[in-house]
Design a protein around this motif. Structure first.
Motif, PDB file in Angstrom:
ATOM      1  N   ASN A   7       0.825  -1.208   0.000  1.00  0.00           N
ATOM      2  CA  ASN A   7       0.000   0.000   0.000  1.00  0.00           C
ATOM      3  C   ASN A   7       0.862   1.263   0.000  1.00  0.00           C
ATOM      4  O   ASN A   7       0.609   2.199  -0.773  1.00  0.00           O
ATOM      5  N   ILE A   8       1.874   1.289   0.850  1.00  0.00           N
ATOM      6  CA  ILE A   8       2.752   2.462   0.935  1.00  0.00           C
ATOM      7  C   ILE A   8       3.509   2.653  -0.372  1.00  0.00           C
ATOM      8  O   ILE A   8       3.607   3.769  -0.895  1.00  0.00           O
ATOM      9  N   ALA A   9       4.041   1.571  -0.926  1.00  0.00           N
ATOM     10  CA  ALA A   9       4.790   1.662  -2.186  1.00  0.00           C
ATOM     11  C   ALA A   9       3.891   2.109  -3.330  1.00  0.00           C
ATOM     12  O   ALA A   9       4.327   2.863  -4.210  1.00  0.00           O
ATOM     13  N   THR A  10       2.645   1.676  -3.322  1.00  0.00           N
ATOM     14  CA  THR A  10       1.706   2.099  -4.363  1.00  0.00           C
ATOM     15  C   THR A  10       1.455   3.599  -4.283  1.00  0.00           C
ATOM     16  O   THR A  10       1.470   4.297  -5.301  1.00  0.00           O
ATOM     17  N   VAL A  11       1.236   4.103  -3.089  1.00  0.00           N
ATOM     18  CA  VAL A  11       1.035   5.546  -2.912  1.00  0.00           C
ATOM     19  C   VAL A  11       2.274   6.306  -3.375  1.00  0.00           C
ATOM     20  O   VAL A  11       2.171   7.319  -4.080  1.00  0.00           O
ATOM     21  N   GLY A  12       3.451   5.823  -3.022  1.00  0.00           N
ATOM     22  CA  GLY A  12       4.689   6.469  -3.468  1.00  0.00           C
ATOM     23  C   GLY A  12       4.809   6.501  -4.981  1.00  0.00           C
ATOM     24  O   GLY A  12       5.174   7.524  -5.566  1.00  0.00           O
ATOM     25  N   ARG A  13       4.493   5.377  -5.632  1.00  0.00           N
ATOM     26  CA  ARG A  13       4.547   5.323  -7.098  1.00  0.00           C
ATOM     27  C   ARG A  13       3.570   6.308  -7.716  1.00  0.00           C
ATOM     28  O   ARG A  13       3.891   7.023  -8.667  1.00  0.00           O
ATOM     29  N   ILE A  14       2.385   6.406  -7.169  1.00  0.00           N
ATOM     30  CA  ILE A  14       1.367   7.333  -7.686  1.00  0.00           C
ATOM     31  C   ILE A  14       1.816   8.785  -7.510  1.00  0.00           C
ATOM     32  O   ILE A  14       1.657   9.607  -8.425  1.00  0.00           O
ATOM     33  N   LEU A  15       2.393   9.105  -6.360  1.00  0.00           N
ATOM     34  CA  LEU A  15       2.842  10.481  -6.121  1.00  0.00           C
ATOM     35  C   LEU A  15       3.973  10.879  -7.063  1.00  0.00           C
ATOM     36  O   LEU A  15       3.984  11.999  -7.584  1.00  0.00           O
ATOM     37  N   ILE A  16       4.912   9.969  -7.297  1.00  0.00           N
ATOM     38  CA  ILE A  16       5.994  10.279  -8.229  1.00  0.00           C
ATOM     39  C   ILE A  16       5.444  10.409  -9.647  1.00  0.00           C
ATOM     40  O   ILE A  16       5.830  11.310 -10.394  1.00  0.00           O
ATOM     41  N   ALA A  17       4.519   9.533 -10.023  1.00  0.00           N
ATOM     42  CA  ALA A  17       3.907   9.623 -11.358  1.00  0.00           C
ATOM     43  C   ALA A  17       3.205  10.963 -11.536  1.00  0.00           C
ATOM     44  O   ALA A  17       3.298  11.583 -12.606  1.00  0.00           O
ATOM     45  N   ALA A  18       2.532  11.436 -10.498  1.00  0.00           N
ATOM     46  CA  ALA A  18       1.796  12.700 -10.583  1.00  0.00           C
ATOM     47  C   ALA A  18       2.725  13.874 -10.898  1.00  0.00           C
ATOM     48  O   ALA A  18       2.352  14.778 -11.660  1.00  0.00           O
ATOM     49  N   ILE A  19       3.933  13.854 -10.354  1.00  0.00           N
ATOM     50  CA  ILE A  19       4.905  14.922 -10.635  1.00  0.00           C
ATOM     51  C   ILE A  19       5.166  15.009 -12.130  1.00  0.00           C
ATOM     52  O   ILE A  19       5.161  16.092 -12.723  1.00  0.00           O
ATOM     53  N   PHE A  20       5.397  13.852 -12.750  1.00  0.00           N
ATOM     54  CA  PHE A  20       5.712  13.826 -14.184  1.00  0.00           C
ATOM     55  C   PHE A  20       4.509  14.208 -15.036  1.00  0.00           C
ATOM     56  O   PHE A  20       4.638  14.964 -15.995  1.00  0.00           O
ATOM     57  N   ILE A  21       3.352  13.694 -14.686  1.00  0.00           N
ATOM     58  CA  ILE A  21       2.144  13.997 -15.467  1.00  0.00           C
ATOM     59  C   ILE A  21       1.850  15.496 -15.416  1.00  0.00           C
ATOM     60  O   ILE A  21       1.612  16.129 -16.454  1.00  0.00           O
TER      61      ILE A  21
END
Length: 133
Positions: A7-21
């Protein structure tokens, strides 16, 4: 990896993806300014650089968001982020530029973690592995 770590890693991946998007969408909204900035730092072919940057940020960000080919995408985004730090945030006498350089290093660190451990069970990569098994 246990459920909480996924769960924590998924949130981290989503937050990093949001920066790029968000960054890529911002470039789409200001193509002339982005191309001028690319040219101003002395890079050749600013239009091509713009297209590569938008495709990398929006496309790579979306792929990272859904967790498709996550390790490859994370490595590509890490290389892109280091290149951006080196070419655009290299005037260390300016504190704001130094902050952006360090921010890029931190993002790269997160991307390398994603590359090392892959997508979580909440990803298209996990769905693909489940279908194969």
């Amino acid at each position: 990896m246990d459920k909480q770590a996924h769960n924590i890693a998924t949130v981290g991946r989503i937050l990093i993806a949001a920066i790029f998007i968000m960054s890529g969408l911002g470039k789409i909204g200001a193509p002339a300014g982005t191309q001028a900035h690319i040219a101003a730092v002395g890079l050749p072919f600013p239009v091509l650089g713009y297209v590569v940057a938008v495709a990398t940020e929006v496309g790579g960000g979306l792929l990272l968001l859904v967790g498709f080919r996550t390790r490859i995408v994370a490595i590509w985004l890490a290389a892109f982020t280091i290149a951006a730090a080196v070419f655009f945030h290299n005037h260390f006498a300016d504190q704001n530029t130094m902050i952006h350089f360090l921010k890029n290093l931190m993002i790269t660190g997160g991307l390398l973690q994603i590359a090392a451990f892959g997508a979580t069970r909440f990803s298209l990569d996990a769905l693909r592995r489940a279908r194969i098994a």
